[in-house]
Each structure stands twice: as structure tokens, then as C-alpha cells.
Design a protein around this motif. Structure first.
Motif, PDB file in Angstrom:
ATOM      1  N   GLY A 165      -1.359   4.565  17.174  1.00 25.44           N
ATOM      2  CA  GLY A 165      -2.420   4.022  16.354  1.00 25.44           C
ATOM      3  C   GLY A 165      -2.033   2.691  15.741  1.00 25.44           C
ATOM      4  N   ILE A 166      -2.936   2.180  14.920  1.00 23.80           N
ATOM      5  CA  ILE A 166      -2.756   0.883  14.258  1.00 23.80           C
ATOM      6  C   ILE A 166      -2.426   1.124  12.791  1.00 23.80           C
ATOM      7  CG2 ILE A 166      -3.875  -1.323  13.738  1.00 23.80           C
ATOM      8  CD1 ILE A 166      -4.375  -1.194  16.581  1.00 23.80           C
ATOM      9  N   VAL A 167      -1.425   0.428  12.286  1.00 33.08           N
ATOM     10  CA  VAL A 167      -0.991   0.602  10.897  1.00 33.08           C
ATOM     11  C   VAL A 167      -2.070   0.092   9.941  1.00 33.08           C
ATOM     12  CG1 VAL A 167       0.728  -0.046   9.164  1.00 33.08           C
ATOM     13  CG2 VAL A 167       1.443   0.373  11.533  1.00 33.08           C
ATOM     14  N   LYS A 168      -2.490   0.976   9.027  1.00 37.27           N
ATOM     15  CA  LYS A 168      -3.449   0.618   7.986  1.00 37.27           C
ATOM     16  C   LYS A 168      -2.729   0.360   6.661  1.00 37.27           C
ATOM     17  CE  LYS A 168      -7.590   2.366   5.659  1.00 37.27           C
ATOM     18  NZ  LYS A 168      -8.527   3.500   5.580  1.00 37.27           N
ATOM     19  N   ARG A 169      -1.748   1.219   6.326  1.00 37.88           N
ATOM     20  CA  ARG A 169      -0.973   1.087   5.084  1.00 37.88           C
ATOM     21  C   ARG A 169       0.479   1.452   5.354  1.00 37.88           C
ATOM     22  NH1 ARG A 169      -2.863   4.862   0.669  1.00 37.88           N
ATOM     23  NH2 ARG A 169      -1.202   3.797  -0.433  1.00 37.88           N
ATOM     24  N   ILE A 170       1.385   0.808   4.643  1.00 32.35           N
ATOM     25  CA  ILE A 170       2.801   1.149   4.691  1.00 32.35           C
ATOM     26  C   ILE A 170       3.088   1.978   3.444  1.00 32.35           C
ATOM     27  CG2 ILE A 170       5.151   0.255   4.714  1.00 32.35           C
ATOM     28  CD1 ILE A 170       3.947  -2.320   6.013  1.00 32.35           C
ATOM     29  N   LEU A 171       3.575   3.199   3.632  1.00 33.64           N
ATOM     30  CA  LEU A 171       3.750   4.125   2.523  1.00 33.64           C
ATOM     31  C   LEU A 171       5.187   4.173   1.995  1.00 33.64           C
ATOM     32  CD1 LEU A 171       1.553   7.028   3.920  1.00 33.64           C
ATOM     33  CD2 LEU A 171       0.885   5.199   2.368  1.00 33.64           C
ATOM     34  N   THR A 172       6.167   3.810   2.809  1.00 33.94           N
ATOM     35  CA  THR A 172       7.561   3.804   2.370  1.00 33.94           C
ATOM     36  C   THR A 172       7.819   2.566   1.533  1.00 33.94           C
ATOM     37  OG1 THR A 172       8.291   5.013   4.333  1.00 33.94           O
ATOM     38  CG2 THR A 172       9.968   3.768   3.140  1.00 33.94           C
ATOM     39  N   ASN A 173       8.392   2.752   0.343  1.00 38.26           N
ATOM     40  CA  ASN A 173       8.690   1.628  -0.536  1.00 38.26           C
ATOM     41  C   ASN A 173      10.084   1.044  -0.308  1.00 38.26           C
ATOM     42  OD1 ASN A 173       6.223   1.585  -1.910  1.00 38.26           O
ATOM     43  ND2 ASN A 173       6.889   3.255  -3.235  1.00 38.26           N
TER      44      ASN A 173
END
Length: 66
Positions: A31-39
Motif C-alpha cells: 500500500g501507500i504510506v498515509k501516516r508515519i506512526l513510529t516517532n
């Protein structure tokens, strides 16, 4: 590996992720990245992202850079 560094993951990137429920089997979801969740800047299991489909998983492969 480039999937373990946060600065290599960009919104809009085409990636293959492993969802939590598929970690044992290793089944990948593309898929296509919508949000990056790892800080954190680096994560040994891959950077956690949300795909445009709403699915969440850790990046295993970067398929195509846009």
C-alpha cells in the motif's frame, strides 16, 4: 536496512508492511504510506505506518520511490 530508519520512509511511498496479526506468517500487505506512526529515528522491526487503506503495519520493503 533502509526500512528500519524513519528518514527513509515518506508519505506517499509504495511499501510492503507486515500487520501485527501476520507477524508469525510473515504475510505482507502492499500500500501507500498515509501516516508515519513510529516517532523514534530507528526501529529494529521496521517503521510502523498507516496505509491509505487504514491498515497499520511495520515496513518490510520499500517497493517504489515516488
Amino acid at each position: 536496512m533502509n526500512n528500519q530508519k524513519r528518514n527513509n520512509i515518506k508519505i506517499g511511498l509504495n511499501v510492503a508492511v507486515v500487520k501485527k496479526e501476520h507477524q508469525q506468517s510473515g504475510e505482507l500487505t502492499c500500500g501507500i504510506v498515509k501516516r508515519i506512526l513510529t516517532n523514534s529515528p530507528v526501529h529494529p522491526h521496521g517503521i510502523k505506518v498507516m496505509l491509505e487503506s487504514g491498515e497499520v503495519g511495520r515496513v518490510q520493503k520499500i517497493l517504489k520511490e515516488s
